[in-house]
Design a protein around this motif. Structure first.
Motif, PDB file in Angstrom:
ATOM      1  N   ILE A  70      41.113   0.463   3.677  1.00 29.23           N
ATOM      2  CA  ILE A  70      39.823  -0.226   3.550  1.00 29.23           C
ATOM      3  C   ILE A  70      40.022  -1.679   3.964  1.00 29.23           C
ATOM      4  CG2 ILE A  70      37.967  -0.891   1.968  1.00 29.23           C
ATOM      5  CD1 ILE A  70      38.967   1.452   0.161  1.00 29.23           C
ATOM      6  N   GLU A  71      39.196  -2.130   4.882  1.00 29.00           N
ATOM      7  CA  GLU A  71      39.375  -3.481   5.394  1.00 29.00           C
ATOM      8  C   GLU A  71      38.051  -4.249   5.409  1.00 29.00           C
ATOM      9  OE1 GLU A  71      41.322  -3.471   9.134  1.00 29.00           O
ATOM     10  OE2 GLU A  71      41.482  -5.653   9.219  1.00 29.00           O
ATOM     11  N   PHE A  72      37.995  -5.312   4.606  1.00 30.99           N
ATOM     12  CA  PHE A  72      36.851  -6.227   4.636  1.00 30.99           C
ATOM     13  C   PHE A  72      37.209  -7.379   5.543  1.00 30.99           C
ATOM     14  CE2 PHE A  72      33.965  -5.003   1.163  1.00 30.99           C
ATOM     15  CZ  PHE A  72      34.729  -4.024   0.537  1.00 30.99           C
ATOM     16  N   GLU A  73      36.328  -7.706   6.480  1.00 33.21           N
ATOM     17  CA  GLU A  73      36.621  -8.833   7.351  1.00 33.21           C
ATOM     18  C   GLU A  73      35.443  -9.796   7.341  1.00 33.21           C
ATOM     19  OE1 GLU A  73      38.852  -7.657  10.901  1.00 33.21           O
ATOM     20  OE2 GLU A  73      37.826  -9.355  11.842  1.00 33.21           O
ATOM     21  N   ARG A  74      35.676 -10.906   6.654  1.00 38.08           N
ATOM     22  CA  ARG A  74      34.682 -11.986   6.554  1.00 38.08           C
ATOM     23  C   ARG A  74      33.310 -11.437   6.183  1.00 38.08           C
ATOM     24  NH1 ARG A  74      35.395 -17.087  10.040  1.00 38.08           N
ATOM     25  NH2 ARG A  74      34.598 -17.712   8.014  1.00 38.08           N
ATOM     26  N   VAL A  75      33.306 -10.699   5.074  1.00 36.93           N
ATOM     27  CA  VAL A  75      32.069 -10.032   4.632  1.00 36.93           C
ATOM     28  C   VAL A  75      31.260 -10.961   3.725  1.00 36.93           C
ATOM     29  CG1 VAL A  75      31.152  -8.171   3.198  1.00 36.93           C
ATOM     30  CG2 VAL A  75      32.941  -7.691   4.887  1.00 36.93           C
ATOM     31  N   PHE A  76      29.992 -11.060   4.016  1.00 33.32           N
ATOM     32  CA  PHE A  76      29.033 -11.774   3.170  1.00 33.32           C
ATOM     33  C   PHE A  76      28.017 -10.757   2.678  1.00 33.32           C
ATOM     34  CE2 PHE A  76      29.745 -16.320   4.230  1.00 33.32           C
ATOM     35  CZ  PHE A  76      30.675 -16.157   5.253  1.00 33.32           C
ATOM     36  N   LYS A  77      27.599 -10.906   1.435  1.00 36.53           N
ATOM     37  CA  LYS A  77      26.499 -10.070   0.959  1.00 36.53           C
ATOM     38  C   LYS A  77      25.500 -10.939   0.207  1.00 36.53           C
ATOM     39  CE  LYS A  77      23.903  -6.703  -0.095  1.00 36.53           C
ATOM     40  NZ  LYS A  77      23.093  -6.053   0.948  1.00 36.53           N
ATOM     41  N   ARG A  78      24.304 -10.976   0.740  1.00 35.69           N
ATOM     42  CA  ARG A  78      23.222 -11.718   0.082  1.00 35.69           C
ATOM     43  C   ARG A  78      22.102 -10.727  -0.214  1.00 35.69           C
ATOM     44  NH1 ARG A  78      21.652 -17.141   0.208  1.00 35.69           N
ATOM     45  NH2 ARG A  78      23.193 -17.669   1.773  1.00 35.69           N
ATOM     46  N   TYR A  79      21.646 -10.696  -1.473  1.00 39.48           N
ATOM     47  CA  TYR A  79      20.583  -9.768  -1.845  1.00 39.48           C
ATOM     48  C   TYR A  79      19.223 -10.343  -1.475  1.00 39.48           C
ATOM     49  CZ  TYR A  79      23.951  -6.871  -4.237  1.00 39.48           C
ATOM     50  OH  TYR A  79      24.993  -6.039  -4.493  1.00 39.48           O
ATOM     51  N   PRO A  80      18.224  -9.496  -1.374  1.00 44.27           N
ATOM     52  CA  PRO A  80      16.885  -9.978  -0.981  1.00 44.27           C
ATOM     53  C   PRO A  80      16.360 -11.089  -1.889  1.00 44.27           C
ATOM     54  CG  PRO A  80      16.964  -7.593  -0.901  1.00 44.27           C
ATOM     55  CD  PRO A  80      18.273  -8.034  -1.474  1.00 44.27           C
ATOM     56  N   ASN A  81      16.818 -11.119  -3.154  1.00 46.06           N
ATOM     57  CA  ASN A  81      16.326 -12.181  -4.042  1.00 46.06           C
ATOM     58  C   ASN A  81      17.060 -13.511  -3.798  1.00 46.06           C
ATOM     59  OD1 ASN A  81      18.844 -11.920  -5.208  1.00 46.06           O
ATOM     60  ND2 ASN A  81      18.097 -10.912  -7.069  1.00 46.06           N
ATOM     61  N   GLY A  82      17.952 -13.527  -2.816  1.00 45.78           N
ATOM     62  CA  GLY A  82      18.597 -14.788  -2.450  1.00 45.78           C
ATOM     63  C   GLY A  82      19.967 -14.991  -3.056  1.00 45.78           C
TER      64      GLY A  82
END
Lengths: 217, 308
Positions: free
Chosen positions: A2-14
């Motif tokens: 499993i490889e995450f590469e510069r992952v961003f997660k922003r939810y719809p509520n900001g």
């Protein structure tokens, strides 16, 4: 792997749940994700399960770029993944046999194989002989075991668990962790989110600490 | 690769599951099915009405006939000669001479005008030739030509030819046919809506199960399958129930129709649905069930996203 590469997660509520996460988990590894509630552990697992998609960045699981996976390919992807939830997500009106059999029923497993594998999975979690029991008749620890049996019955290569011991006392939690260790020993990649630091210390596996959406090395 | 037997078993299980769930709520299922059956029975009943009316009047349509009234001063022998002449004419199938005396006798017997006729003292009726054109010559143009020829004869007083009522009957059937088609469309939409809604309710009541199934990798097709079978069952069972309703209606109408046809001197038996018509109804209702379930399920299933 499993490889995450510069992952961003922003939810719809900001709210930004993950900020520039890069992380590599090798095949067959046992990894604890630690951190406070809301630090981003669950978000990270949801990304692996494709319950959420990254806002930015790349997530590669078993050599597959999940960002390129169309919606209709998600079920087949999830069938190769074992997922254990804190609130176990069992069907309360079905016997535990049916619950454990569900991942096999939705896949293309032959019927005569289903019975064999459900019994094997129940045996592994120590619930063989109680197939016809409803989840509500079981203790919380036993319900969690049913959830684990369901997660492993289809022989996934990756097993992810979100606070699988959250509702259990130390002894029961230890039992459940031992169970996960046994799956790792036969080659399954195991990723567990937990805030039970004592247990993490005790078992001594790799720990990935997450704080405020960032991986702290 | 999935084996055909496994695939078949999946469908059998989905079907049995759907059947079991419908049976577990007998009242709701019965009410829904009843509404579907009514919606199917109405247009089908109209179709049967048109069909029976066509059959019942079919015999009449074949008896296109010219009533040729001779002048009252034409004698019986010359009437007979005229009848013979007409018979020899091309395009004439048969000619029946109704003499003034026969007509009077008939009139007296059937119409009950006996006293009035006695009061007249003499027979006021003319001789009548009932001319039936050959079937292949029974089209309006040929009949009109025949009528023109015959009316040119000096002995002929007038010719009555009732074709208008036939055309009106045909036009009436066309209206009923169009009404049937319109009703079939409207009620089919109704069936779609009823089944779509029933399936939506079923999905809503099984939301947790659908979520978990999606979590463990159940494909859209797998999740949709039992609901499609529910729709199919609703449709087919509704179709069967509609046919039972129409059979019951036929049974109720049997006596009155027999009495009515007896008044017209015939014995008419109501025609029901042919096996192929019944099959078509079941296929159509099953298809409506499938489509209704598909439409009802599609968006709602997509909207259920597992959020543990």
């Amino acid at each position: 792997m499993i490889e995450f590469e510069r992952v961003f997660k922003r939810y719809p509520n900001g709210r930004e749940a993950l900020h520039d996460v890069s992380l590599q988990i090798e095949a067959g590894e046992f990894v604890f994700l630690t951190g406070r509630s809301g630090a981003g552990k669950s978000s990270l697992l949801k990304l692996i399960a494709l319950l959420e998609r990254p806002t930015r960045g790349q997530l590669i699981v078993n050599g597959q770029d999940t960002g390129r996976l169309p919606r209709r390919a998600i079920p087949a992807y999830r069938r190769r993944l074992g997922i254990v939830f804190q609130d176990h997500q069992l069907l309360m009106d079905r016997p535990i046999y049916d619950n454990v059999a569900l991942p096999l029923v939705v896949s293309d497993t032959r019927f005569r194989d289903i019975d064999k594998r459900v019994r094997a999975a129940l045996d592994q979690v120590g619930l063989l002989g109680r197939e016809r029991v409803l989840p509500a008749e079981l203790s919380i620890g036993e319900q969690q075991r049913v959830g684990i049996a369901r997660a492993v019955v289809a022989k996934p290569t990756v097993l992810i668990a979100d606070e699988p011991t959250g509702n259990l006392d130390h002894a029961l939690a230890r039992d459940v962790m031992n169970l996960f260790q046994r799956f790792q020993e036969v080659g399954v990649t195991v990723v567990i989110a937990t805030h039970d630091l004592a247990l993490v210390q005790e078992l001594g596996h790799r720990e990935v600490h997450i704080d405020d959406g960032r991986v702290i090395v | 690769m999935i084996s055909p037997i496994t695939y078949l078993m999946r469908h059998v299980l989905a079907f049995l599951g759907a059947l079991g769930r419908l049976m577990r709520r007998p009242l709701g299922t019965l009410l829904t099915t009843f509404v579907i059956a009514l919606a199917l029975a109405l247009p089908t009943g109209l179709w049967l009405l048109v069909k029976n009316a066509r059959i019942a009047t079919g015999g009449l349509a074949e008896t296109v006939e010219l009533a040729v009234y001779l002048r009252t001063d034409v004698s019986l022998p010359s009437a007979e000669a005229l009848a013979e002449r007409t018979r020899k004419r091309a395009g004439v199938e048969s000619v029946i001479l109704v003499s003034a005396d026969d007509a009077l006798k008939e009139f007296r017997e059937y119409a009950g005008f006996g006293d009035a006729i006695d009061a007249l003292g003499r027979n006021p009726l003319p001789h009548l030739l009932r001319v039936r054109p050959a079937l292949e010559e029974a089209d309006p143009v040929s009949v009109a030509a025949l009528q023109r020829d015959l009316s040119a004869w000096p002995e002929v007083e007038s010719i009555r030819y009732d074709s208008a009522w036939l055309q009106r009957l045909e036009a009436l059937f066309a209206v009923l046919q169009a009404l049937f088609q319109a009703l079939a469309v409207v009620f089919s939409l109704g069936v779609l809506a009823v089944i779509g809604n029933a399936v939506r309710l079923e999905i809503a009541s099984r939301r947790a199960e659908i979520e978990v199934t999606k979590l463990v990798g159940g494909s859209d097709a797998f999740i949709r399958r039992p609901f499609l079978y529910s729709g199919l069952l609703y449709g087919v069972v509704g179709g069967v129930l509609a046919m039972l309703m129409l059979s019951a209606l036929g049974w109720v109408l049997e006596g009155p129709v027999a009495a009515l046809s007896l008044e017209y001197g015939s014995r008419y038996n109501l025609a029901g649905l042919h096996p192929e018509e019944a099959g078509l109804l079941l296929i159509a209702s099953g298809a409506l069930g499938l489509i209704g379930a598909w439409v009802g399920a599609a968006r709602q299933l997509k909207a259920i996203d597992p959020q543990p």
